[in-house]
Structure formats: C-alpha cells, structure tokens
Design a protein around this motif. Structure first.
Motif, PDB file in Angstrom:
ATOM      1  N   MET A   1       0.843  -1.201   0.000  1.00 50.07           N
ATOM      2  CA  MET A   1       0.000   0.000   0.000  1.00 50.07           C
ATOM      3  C   MET A   1       0.884   1.259   0.000  1.00 50.07           C
ATOM      4  SD  MET A   1      -3.271  -1.039   2.332  1.00 50.07           S
ATOM      5  CE  MET A   1      -2.454  -1.143   3.878  1.00 50.07           C
ATOM      6  N   VAL A   2       2.201   1.033   0.057  1.00 49.54           N
ATOM      7  CA  VAL A   2       3.133   2.145   0.242  1.00 49.54           C
ATOM      8  C   VAL A   2       4.161   2.229  -0.887  1.00 49.54           C
ATOM      9  CG1 VAL A   2       4.931   3.041   1.793  1.00 49.54           C
ATOM     10  CG2 VAL A   2       2.965   1.782   2.758  1.00 49.54           C
ATOM     11  N   VAL A   3       4.894   1.140  -1.046  1.00 47.48           N
ATOM     12  CA  VAL A   3       6.114   1.151  -1.857  1.00 47.48           C
ATOM     13  C   VAL A   3       5.864   1.472  -3.333  1.00 47.48           C
ATOM     14  CG1 VAL A   3       8.067  -0.290  -2.621  1.00 47.48           C
ATOM     15  CG2 VAL A   3       7.298  -0.352  -0.222  1.00 47.48           C
ATOM     16  N   PRO A   4       4.860   0.839  -3.989  1.00 48.22           N
ATOM     17  CA  PRO A   4       4.706   1.099  -5.426  1.00 48.22           C
ATOM     18  C   PRO A   4       4.502   2.581  -5.722  1.00 48.22           C
ATOM     19  CG  PRO A   4       3.185  -0.620  -4.694  1.00 48.22           C
ATOM     20  CD  PRO A   4       3.857  -0.091  -3.476  1.00 48.22           C
ATOM     21  N   TYR A   5       3.765   3.288  -4.847  1.00 45.84           N
ATOM     22  CA  TYR A   5       3.444   4.691  -5.108  1.00 45.84           C
ATOM     23  C   TYR A   5       4.687   5.574  -4.981  1.00 45.84           C
ATOM     24  CZ  TYR A   5      -1.198   2.757  -4.791  1.00 45.84           C
ATOM     25  OH  TYR A   5      -2.301   1.980  -5.015  1.00 45.84           O
ATOM     26  N   ARG A   6       5.640   5.129  -4.165  1.00 48.08           N
ATOM     27  CA  ARG A   6       6.873   5.899  -4.016  1.00 48.08           C
ATOM     28  C   ARG A   6       7.912   5.481  -5.055  1.00 48.08           C
ATOM     29  NH1 ARG A   6       7.110   8.183   1.735  1.00 48.08           N
ATOM     30  NH2 ARG A   6       4.872   8.272   2.063  1.00 48.08           N
ATOM     31  N   ARG A   7       7.839   4.229  -5.488  1.00 45.06           N
ATOM     32  CA  ARG A   7       8.850   3.738  -6.423  1.00 45.06           C
ATOM     33  C   ARG A   7       8.426   3.965  -7.876  1.00 45.06           C
ATOM     34  NH1 ARG A   7      12.362  -1.223  -4.250  1.00 45.06           N
ATOM     35  NH2 ARG A   7      14.151   0.163  -4.250  1.00 45.06           N
ATOM     36  N   TRP A   8       7.170   3.722  -8.178  1.00 44.33           N
ATOM     37  CA  TRP A   8       6.697   3.820  -9.570  1.00 44.33           C
ATOM     38  C   TRP A   8       5.422   4.671  -9.611  1.00 44.33           C
ATOM     39  CZ3 TRP A   8       7.179  -1.314  -7.379  1.00 44.33           C
ATOM     40  CH2 TRP A   8       8.450  -1.869  -7.581  1.00 44.33           C
ATOM     41  N   PRO A   9       5.529   5.995  -9.317  1.00 46.10           N
ATOM     42  CA  PRO A   9       4.325   6.819  -9.227  1.00 46.10           C
ATOM     43  C   PRO A   9       3.490   6.811 -10.511  1.00 46.10           C
ATOM     44  CG  PRO A   9       6.336   8.154  -9.051  1.00 46.10           C
ATOM     45  CD  PRO A   9       6.756   6.734  -8.988  1.00 46.10           C
ATOM     46  N   ALA A  10       4.162   6.628 -11.662  1.00 48.60           N
ATOM     47  CA  ALA A  10       3.402   6.638 -12.922  1.00 48.60           C
ATOM     48  C   ALA A  10       2.505   5.404 -13.050  1.00 48.60           C
ATOM     49  CB  ALA A  10       4.370   6.702 -14.107  1.00 48.60           C
ATOM     50  N   ALA A  11       2.788   4.380 -12.254  1.00 45.11           N
ATOM     51  CA  ALA A  11       1.982   3.145 -12.331  1.00 45.11           C
ATOM     52  C   ALA A  11       0.913   3.119 -11.242  1.00 45.11           C
ATOM     53  CB  ALA A  11       2.899   1.930 -12.210  1.00 45.11           C
ATOM     54  N   ALA A  12       0.658   4.292 -10.610  1.00 44.21           N
ATOM     55  CA  ALA A  12      -0.247   4.318  -9.446  1.00 44.21           C
ATOM     56  C   ALA A  12      -1.630   3.754  -9.772  1.00 44.21           C
ATOM     57  CB  ALA A  12      -0.361   5.746  -8.907  1.00 44.21           C
ATOM     58  N   ALA A  13      -2.165   4.096 -10.942  1.00 46.17           N
ATOM     59  CA  ALA A  13      -3.529   3.637 -11.268  1.00 46.17           C
ATOM     60  C   ALA A  13      -3.561   2.112 -11.378  1.00 46.17           C
ATOM     61  CB  ALA A  13      -3.997   4.283 -12.570  1.00 46.17           C
TER      62      ALA A  13
END
Ligand code: HXC
Length: 674
Positions: A527-539
């Motif tokens: 719930m944390v890491v992807p948004y900080r690591r790959w913000p363009a893939a947030a959706a």
C-alpha cells in the motif's frame, strides 16, 4: 553453501544433455504406470513405452492412467484438449526390443536384486551407450544393482514415492560409480518438471525409507505394550496417517520384513523386523481422522518411542551424511506425511526433552544410533532456503514448493541470515532471490499462520511489523539484492520483490495482490512502496490492490516495475546476476521518504477482476490505508500505516471468513460479513 561441484538449486546446473525424447518404464505394477503418467504430463513431447512381461498388467495400467486423465479433466485440473493429447505417445509392450531408441529407461519392478540385474542386462543390450538407466528401488544400493553393467556410470537410483504421479519427492542416489553429471542432469530434469529431487548416499534404504521402515518397525515392537489403534492415534499427532493405517493401505508388511532384514544384515540386529509382520496381513486400526482414548502412561510410552526412533534415525542420517537436514525435513513432510520435519521437531521439543527421549530410546532399544554431536549441531541447520555462490553473487533460493514457496517466520529468518552472513564479505557483490522450481517465486505470506492473529488489532499489526523484518533490512542493505521472478509473485511474495533493488522476470511470471480476496490487506509494503517507487503506475496498483488484478511480466516491464524480461530460467539467472553487478557499480536507489500525490480510486464494482464478490469494508480499508500512507513524510511512517491497516482488518468478520475459506478450500461468502 555449495560451489560449482553441485548446485543446491538444481536449476543452476546448465542443461548439458537434452531432455529425454523416448523413455522406457519397465514394470506395469503399482508405481511404474504412475511414473509413466507423471512423465507424460510433464514432458508432453516425450514418448513413453511401458514394458511388462504380462500383457494384462499393461492393459490394466493403461486403463488406470486413462482413468486418472478423465478424473483430472472432470475436476477441471486439466483442459479437455490437453487431456485428449495427454496419453498420445504412451504405449505398452511385452517385448524388451521396444526399448531400442530410448534415451532413458526407468525400472520399477519387484524388489529383487537378481531380477533387477537381469532386467538391466536386458536393457543395456538394447539401448545406446549413452542412454540413462535408473531403478526405482526403495532399498537396494545402487552399487549392487549396477556394478555388473558395461557402462555403470550412466546408471543410478531414482526412487519415487506413492502416488508417483502427484507426490513430488524423488530420491536421486549419488553413488560412487555414477557420473556426477548424470546426478546433476536428473536433479535438473526433475526440478524443472515439478518434482522435488533429494540427493542421498548409497546406503540400504537410502534416506527416507530408513525413516519410514524403522518408524513402522518400532510401531510393531510397541504392540507388546499397546494396540495398533492406540499407536496410530498417538502417531496421528506427528504424522497425517499412522503407521498401521499406511501399512494396510500399501500392503506394506512384506516390504518392512524385506527392508529391515536388509538393514539388520548390514548394520546390526537392532534393525531386525518385528516377528509379527510375518503373521499379520491387515492391522485393526483407526483412520487418520479418528482417535481413540489412550491412557496417559501408554500415550507417553508410545510418543517417546516413536519420537525416539525418528530422532535416532535422523541424527544417524545427518551424522553419516546420507542426506542433508533440509532434504530430510522436507522429504519427511512431503513424501512420508509427517506434519513437521524431524529437525523442526527437534527444535520444538527443546534439547532437554529430546535428550530425555533419546536416553530412554537408547535404554529400551540398545544398538540404535545416537547423536554423535551436540543437538545444536542438528537443530540449527538451514531448512527453507538454498544458498549457492555463483562467482561473486550469492543466489538464495526460497524452497517450500509444497506451499508455492510461501513465506513463514522460519524462512524469512533464513533469508535474512543468509544475507547478513555475506553482507560484510568483500568478495560478495550482492544477492539474487529466486523461488524453487518453475511455477512460483513466492505465493505470499503463509496463510496457515494467519488465524492465530485474527481478532486482535495490536497483535496483528505487530505480526505485520515482524513479517517485515527482512523487507526493512533490504531498505538499508549495503549490497544489491535482485529478485529473479521465475513464476508467480503474490501478496507478500510480490512485496518482497518490490523491496529488492531490481526485478528481472521470466516472461511467464505474473504479479498479483490477492489479499482483498482473502478479506485482508497487503500490510507489508504494497500500500506504500509502489506509489513511491513507480508513481506513474499508481492507477495500475490501485486496481491491483482493490480488485486483485494480475500484472503480467511484460506489462510490469512496460511500467518499469520489472527492470528486465528473461527467457527461461538460465537467462533469468544470468540477467539477474548481471543486474547485481550493475547495481554494485552504479549504486542502489532507495525508496523515497517524501509524501506522494495519488490519482483517485475508480468507483468500485464490488467484485474482483475475476468476478468474485469482495468485502466493501476491506476495499474501504485498503483505499484509506493507501491515502494515509501516501501522506506520510517518511517511509517508516508510511509502512506503519500499512501495519495498522492490517491490524484493523484482522478484526473484521470478512478477514475471518476469507482466511477460513482459503484454509477450507472453499469460496468465501463476504455477503454475510459485509
Ligand atoms: C500457504 C499456500 C499459499 C500461501 C499456496 N499455498 N499459497 N499455503 N500460504 N500463501 C499452498 C496451497 O494451500 C496448496 O497446499 C499448495 O500451496 C499448492 O497450491 P494450490 O492452491 O493447490 O495450487 P494452484 O491450484 O495452482 O493455485 C495456486 C494459487 C493458490 C492461485 C497461487 O495457491 C492461491 O490462491 N494461493 C494463495 C495466494 C495468496 O492469496 N497469497 C497472499 C497471501 S497474504 P495443499 O497442502 O493444499 O497442497 C499475504 C499478506 C502478507 O501475503 C501480509 C502479512 C502481514
């Protein structure tokens, strides 16, 4: 840790000899046809010829295999089209000449040395000089079976366990006369086809039948003090099915007479089979799910003796290097149905209890093997990971294939220990993490451990925090760790891969966060890491979290979540090692602390991507947890939001229902939980 002489992970061995194209299986009795079925299912392009001297046995075997196939298709385990083709190329013959052209002949005839030698002479007269020859004997040493062959170096024992089409364990015997390349090839072929090869020394009964035969023999000796039903009841605390129940099922009494006589003749009278095996055909006992009352002193006596023989055999196997502690534990669980491996049991019992049981066993059963070292030397062995040094990189393999390499505390600790052990070593550039086999990198956290933390928010949040100790270490690790995704990476398995410093994925690999379908949240980083690591893939991550959408390797690569794609296992390892070197040179990019902007979540349809209904409460908890984590100004605070969300959800009826449903192998009903 092994060096290039013999890889702990069999797939690290390059495939220097082609996969078999034509296999002969000699013996159409109980296990031969099951082996043939496994081979056909695993290697569809390969022809398999089943040989027996009796045509009716061949006809019955082929009929049985058609039955397996039909059942698999009826249960949806196999597509109808695949089922139709499955048995193409499987033929039977009473003529050994049909073996001409086989590049591997596997014998599964009666346990009789003279007979096996005759069979192998007949086989060798018909096959090419480099054809592989193996025997499925469970007890006869390879040196005795094969020493009369013209080319014994191409022969060894491959010992399967019933039912051989499904039971993954196979002992592969490393005997003095065998070519080391043969053993390595067999291990690789087995591992690549879903089996679990376990290498053992060439002693009578190898590794696992020493455990099983002596376990049964001890049970029979105990009949002087208790009934078969009492013994099976107490044994049921240690194994899934008691020894007498299994002996009935396998018509095993004559086998114990034969194998324990062999052990007694070779190693001493204490192995002599109990006389009662010769006069009894079937035991009066209870089924695995039944228990009878056992008086406490009788219970204690049975338990001490059964654990005594198990520990005695186990220390002997380890002291004589018959097999490794890791293989012994997993083999006992997977092949013999023990609930825990002997090394795990030794840990659980504690030294004092184990010493007491061993002392009592030594007094009651003089001559039986006793530990030659302090108990700590056995119990502290690594059991759930394999470590291989490939040049200056340590490849750590997660090995729990029976649970698709799911992570539990012990495995987490072993991965962490393997990393810590080499982190300060200037000769090590970094690490690759990979899953055992070809199906799974890791299927997530072990769901079987969840019920214990449900209903207590604080304990569940702490559990998530504890589960994260490896991941938090990776955040700070001084050396690069690359995830080599050799198959599915689910839940906590994907969360582990996210925290590695790069990801290389085999093309058929996929990632998924199925927690929402279990009524829980992915509380250890997703719930944390992807948004900080790959913000363009947030959706994409929004949909993965709240709809359990799968992310295929190719799409993950396009999004930058996977750094590189690989074709097959060899390429995966080569590329992952190259990534370690690249990261060691360029430096590791850490996960950022700064708060992140999020796109809005799309309105939720209430179902997962595959149409299964979900819990609205759990979906809301995930969305709120993601927002809260995104707003935090340190990674640590954001991770804490995830642990708390896991704690909150663990107290819902949905979590209880979702976890119960998984354990009971049914669909959850979130309609009744909200
Ligand atoms: C425990 C697991 C497991 C897991 C699979 N197994 N995943 N055991 N924990 N995460 C076991 C199965 O129970 C089964 O054991 C064996 O592995 C083989 O799996 P099958 O289901 O028979 O295989 P298949 O039909 O091919 O299905 C594969 C699968 C399915 C789709 C991957 O196993 C599955 O849905 N697994 C659960 C995946 C998951 O939800 N992971 C997230 C966990 S939660 P038996 O004994 O029956 O043969 C998580 C959160 C972390 O990771 C947060 C912690 C704080």
């Amino acid at each position: 840790m092994t060096t290039t002489a013999g890889w702990a992970n069999p797939l690290l061995q390059p495939l220097e000899r082609a996969l078999p194209r034509h296999i002969g299986v000699v013996g159409a009795g109980a296990i031969g046809p099951d082996i043939a079925y496994y081979l056909k299912a695993a290697l569809p392009q390969t022809s398999v010829t089943l040989i027996d001297i009796r045509q009716p046995a061949i006809d019955a075997a082929l009929e049985r295999l058609r039955g397996y196939r039909d059942k698999a298709v009826a249960r949806g385990k196999m597509a109808a089209a695949a089922g139709e083709r499955l048995l193409d190329g499987l033929t039977g013959s009473t003529d050994y000449d049909a073996l001409a052209g086989c590049d591997w002949v596997l014998e599964a005839a009666t346990e009789n040395l003279a007979l096996k030698r005759r069979i192998f002479a007949d086989v060798e007269a018909r096959v090419a000089g480099d054809a592989v020859i193996t025997s499925n004997t469970s007890s006869l040493p390879a040196a005795r079976i094969f020493s009369a062959l013209r080319r014994p170096q191409r022969a060894t024992v491959t010992h399967f366990f019933a039912p051989a089409w499904r039971n993954p364990a196979v002992e592969v015997i490393a005997w003095a006369g065998a070519d080391a390349a043969l053993v390595a090839w067999l291990r690789r072929v087995f591992c690549a086809t879903g089996k679990l090869p376990l290498v053992t020394a060439d002693v009578p009964c190898f590794m696992l039948d020493r455990v099983f035969d002596n376990w049964c023999n001890e049970a029979a000796h105990l009949l002087a003090h208790a009934s078969a039903a009492e013994i099976d009841t107490v044994a049921g605390e240690i194994v899934h099915a008691g020894p007498f129940f299994v002996l009935n099922l396998a018509h095993g009494n004559p086998i114990i007479v034969e194998t324990n006589t062999l052990q007694a003749d070779e190693e001493g009278e204490h192995y002599r089979p109990a006389a009662i095996f010769r006069s009894v055909e079937r035991w009066l006992t209870v089924a695995p799910n039944q228990r009878i009352e056992v008086a406490p002193p009788t219970h204690a006596r049975i338990r001490d003796r059964l654990l005594g023989v198990l520990l005695s055999q186990s220390v002997d196997i380890l002291d004589r290097d018959i097999g490794s502690a890791a293989d012994l534990d997993i083999g006992c669980r997977v092949a013999l149905g023990f609930k825990r491996g002997p090394v795990e049991l030794l840990r659980e019992l504690g030294d004092e209890q184990a010493q007491r049981m061993l002392a009592r066993f030594a007094a009651e059963r003089p001559g039986m093997p006793m530990p030659r070292r302090a108990l700590a030397a056995y119990r502290d062995a690594q059991r759930h990971v394999l470590a291989d040094r490939v040049g200056d990189v340590v490849v750590i393999t997660l090995r729990r294939p029976e649970a698709l390499n799911a992570l539990h505390d012990e495995m987490t600790d072993e991965i962490l220990a393997a990393i810590r052990q080499h982190e300060a070593d200037a000769g090590v550039a970094g690490f690759v993490l990979v899953g055992y086999g070809t199906k799974a990198f890791c299927a997530g956290a072990d769901i079987g451990r969840f019920p214990a933390v449900l209903g207590d928010a604080g304990a569940a949040a702490q559990y998530a925090r504890d589960c994260s100790r490896l991941l938090v270490h990776l955040d700070r690790c001084g050396k690069p760790v690359v995830a080599a995704l050799n198959g599915l990476a689910l839940g906590g398995g994907f969360e582990l891969a996210m925290r590695c410093h790069a990801r290389v994925a085999e093309r058929h690999a996929f990632m998924q966060l199925p927690e929402v379908t279990l009524g829980i949240v992915p509380g250890i980083g997703a719930m944390v890491v992807p948004y900080r690591r790959w913000p363009a893939a947030a959706a994409t991550f929004h949909r993965m979290l709240v709809r359990a959408e799968r992310l295929r390797a190719a799409e993950a690569h396009e999004l930058g979540v996977v750094d590189e794609l690989a074709d097959g296992f060899d390429d995966l390892i080569v590329r992952s090692i190259a990534r370690v070197h690249a990261l060691a040179a360029a430096g590791i990019t850490r996960i950022g602390d700064a708060p992140v902007e999020l796109p809005p979540f799309e309105p939720h349809a209430g179902t997962a991507a595959d149409g299964r209904p979900l819990s609205a409460q759990v979906v809301c908890t995930i969305e709120a947890g993601v927002r809260e984590a995104a707003a935090q100004s340190t990674l640590g605070a954001a991770l804490e939001a995830g642990y708390r969300a896991f704690g909150a959800v663990a107290c819902t009826a949905a979590a209880r229902e979702g976890i119960d449903a998984f354990v009971q192998r049914r669909e959850p009903d979130f309609g009744k939980t909200g």
